[in-house]
Scaffold this active site. Structure first.
Site, mmCIF file in Angstrom:
data_model
loop_
_atom_site.group_PDB
_atom_site.id
_atom_site.type_symbol
_atom_site.label_atom_id
_atom_site.label_comp_id
_atom_site.label_asym_id
_atom_site.label_seq_id
_atom_site.Cartn_x
_atom_site.Cartn_y
_atom_site.Cartn_z
ATOM 1 N N TYR A 1 0.852 -1.185 0.000
ATOM 2 C CA TYR A 1 0.000 0.000 0.000
ATOM 3 C C TYR A 1 0.887 1.233 0.000
ATOM 4 C CZ TYR A 1 -3.427 3.488 1.609
ATOM 5 O OH TYR A 1 -4.241 4.594 1.729
ATOM 6 N N ASP B 1 9.340 2.861 -0.081
ATOM 7 C CA ASP B 1 8.269 3.508 0.688
ATOM 8 C C ASP B 1 8.460 3.090 2.133
ATOM 9 O OD1 ASP B 1 6.053 4.429 1.949
ATOM 10 O OD2 ASP B 1 4.598 3.584 0.526
ATOM 11 N N LYS C 1 3.960 8.816 8.933
ATOM 12 C CA LYS C 1 3.759 8.220 10.262
ATOM 13 C C LYS C 1 4.776 8.744 11.295
ATOM 14 C CE LYS C 1 0.834 4.704 8.429
ATOM 15 N NZ LYS C 1 0.874 4.102 7.109
#
Ligand SMILES: *Cc1c(COP(=O)(O)O)cnc(C)c1O
Length: 424
Positions: A146, A241, A269
């Site tokens: 994702y 990522d 995050k």
């Protein structure tokens, strides 16, 4: 004692009238585990409290940012002080320079870095940069990874393995995903085949170096090096990522852990310490295509705002100055992984690295999307609700990771392990 969740239920009813599905991000609706999502009121350290006053040991940690535990004193104090000086200026600040400096020092592969406000923005922008730099259009992503909700990345594989992807969300025109190719995680041949077919059209491979969005799936030995080599050989860029793994797998993220240097890295995050920040960066020559230096446009009204950057700076400083945190995190998570394996035996596959972990309810060894999908989601739902009702908050979906924080105590772990051991 029966858990009372009256207020959460009331709020959920109202929320469903005003907010699609009652939530601002789909997984929070408990769709795949059933029951009523808990509306949270406050959190401190390893504990989170819902509006009915129930206490939970939190293994979601806001899906990763909470690596230090909730409401860490130093971070909160610094943010309060920053708030007193104004929330946003839309002009350059010293804080942005400090955060960029910290990021590039901790992650030397990021020679230059641009701050944005979410992981989605970071990956979307990094891909634009890769395309602008290579003057190529196609990208390769992996099934089950994702990278945020930008149009071109919301894909499932096309009907034949070597065709381009089709949208995995309504509202995404097929033309927007026609430059996205999908390979299988941990499957070198699937990547090699795509390069054989589209060689000089591929701008970049984007990958979660440790996949944590199909549940936790580790890269097999040599896989990331293979991606490094094949991109280099074909004039394409490699994008890690690290929105989850950055500052999580060790302060230097997966890049440092595996000793492989990608061309671009995306962060989110933890980098915001609980506030909305994303970041992308990498090789100076590549990042030099970003406007106003170069022709790749990317902007943001609240990018690098002084409040979010303050939370990020404080969080990263603590992590950088206390490397023992990572040793402790790993030890704690191993305790949980061992307890789960002992209690649940060959009914489960437990994947763990650092402070990330997943318990898959399958007898298969989970190494990619297909094996992850063999997990019994209704058994996971039962397990999740069993823990939730006993004060343990884990991810409300099978295909997510568990996050352990610096604030989790020995008592937290013991309680969690005991409950897992008593699960029938
Ligand atoms: C969470 C996540 C994103 C998206 O970040 P948001 O801040 O939710 O937009 C991108 N990539 C990975 C690997 C993620 O885990």
């Amino acid at each position: 004692m029966e858990q009372v969740i009256t207020k959460s239920k009331q709020l959920f009813e109202v929320a469903k009238e005003k907010i699609p599905g009652g939530v601002n991000s789909p997984v929070r609706a408990f769709g795949s585990v059933g029951g009523c999502p808990r509306f949270m009121e406050e959190a401190k350290g390893s504990k989170i409290y819902d509006v009915d006053g129930n206490e939970y040991i939190d293994y979601v940690c806001s899906w990763g940012p909470g690596i230090l535990g909730h409401a860490r004193e130093e971070v909160i104090e610094a943010v309060k002080e920053a708030c007193g000086k104004g929330l946003t200026f839309g002009a350059p600040t010293k804080k942005e320079v400090e955060l960029a400096d910290l990021i590039t020092e901790i992650m030397p592969a990021m020679e230059m870095v641009r701050l944005v406000s979410s992981g989605t923005e970071a990956v979307m922008s990094a891909i634009r940069v890769a395309r602008g730099y290579t003057k190529r259009d196609m990208i390769i992503k992996f099934k089950g990874c994702y990278h945020g909700h930008s149009d071109g990345l919301l894909v499932k594989a096309g009907s034949a393995a070597l065709t381009t992807a089709v949208p995995d969300s309504a509202g995404v025109p097929a033309s927007y995903t026609s430059n996205t190719l999908v390979a299988n995680y941990n499957d070198e041949q699937s990547v090699a085949d795509l390069f054989a077919n589209y060689q000089d059209k591929i701008a970049a491979i984007v990958v979660e170096p440790v996949a944590a969005n199909m549940g936790l799936v580790l890269p097999k030995e040599g896989f990331l090096q293979f991606l490094r080599d094949i991109t280099k050989e074909n004039g394409a860029l490699l994008i890690f990522d690290e929105v989850i793994t950055g500052f999580r797998l060790g302060v230097g993220g997966a890049t440092a852990h595996y000793g492989i240097t990608p061309d671009l890295i995306t962060l989110g995050k933890i980098v915001g310490g609980g506030m909305p920040i994303g970041a992308y960066g990498g090789r100076k020559d590549v990042m030099s295509v970003v406007s106003p230096l170069g022709g790749v446009y990317q902007a943001g009204t609240l990018s690098g705002n002084p409040i979010a950057t303050t939370a990020g700076i404080e969080t990263l400083r603590i992590l950088k100055n206390n490397p023992e945190i990572y040793t402790l995190l790993e030890e704690k998570t191993k305790v949980l992984a061992k307890a789960a394996k002992e209690a649940l035996g060959d009914k489960v596959c437990v994947n763990q690295i650092g402070s990330l972990m997943s318990i898959f309810f399958t007898k298969e060894n989970v190494v990619d999307y297909a094996t992850a999908m063999t997990a019994d989601t209704s058994e996971y739902a039962r397990f999740f609700n069993y823990l939730l009702e006993r004060g343990i908050y884990t991810a409300p979906a099978q295909f997510e990771a568990m996050f352990v924080s610096d604030a989790h105590t020995k008592e937290d772990l013991e309680k969690t392990c005991d409950l897992i051991a008593a699960y029938k």
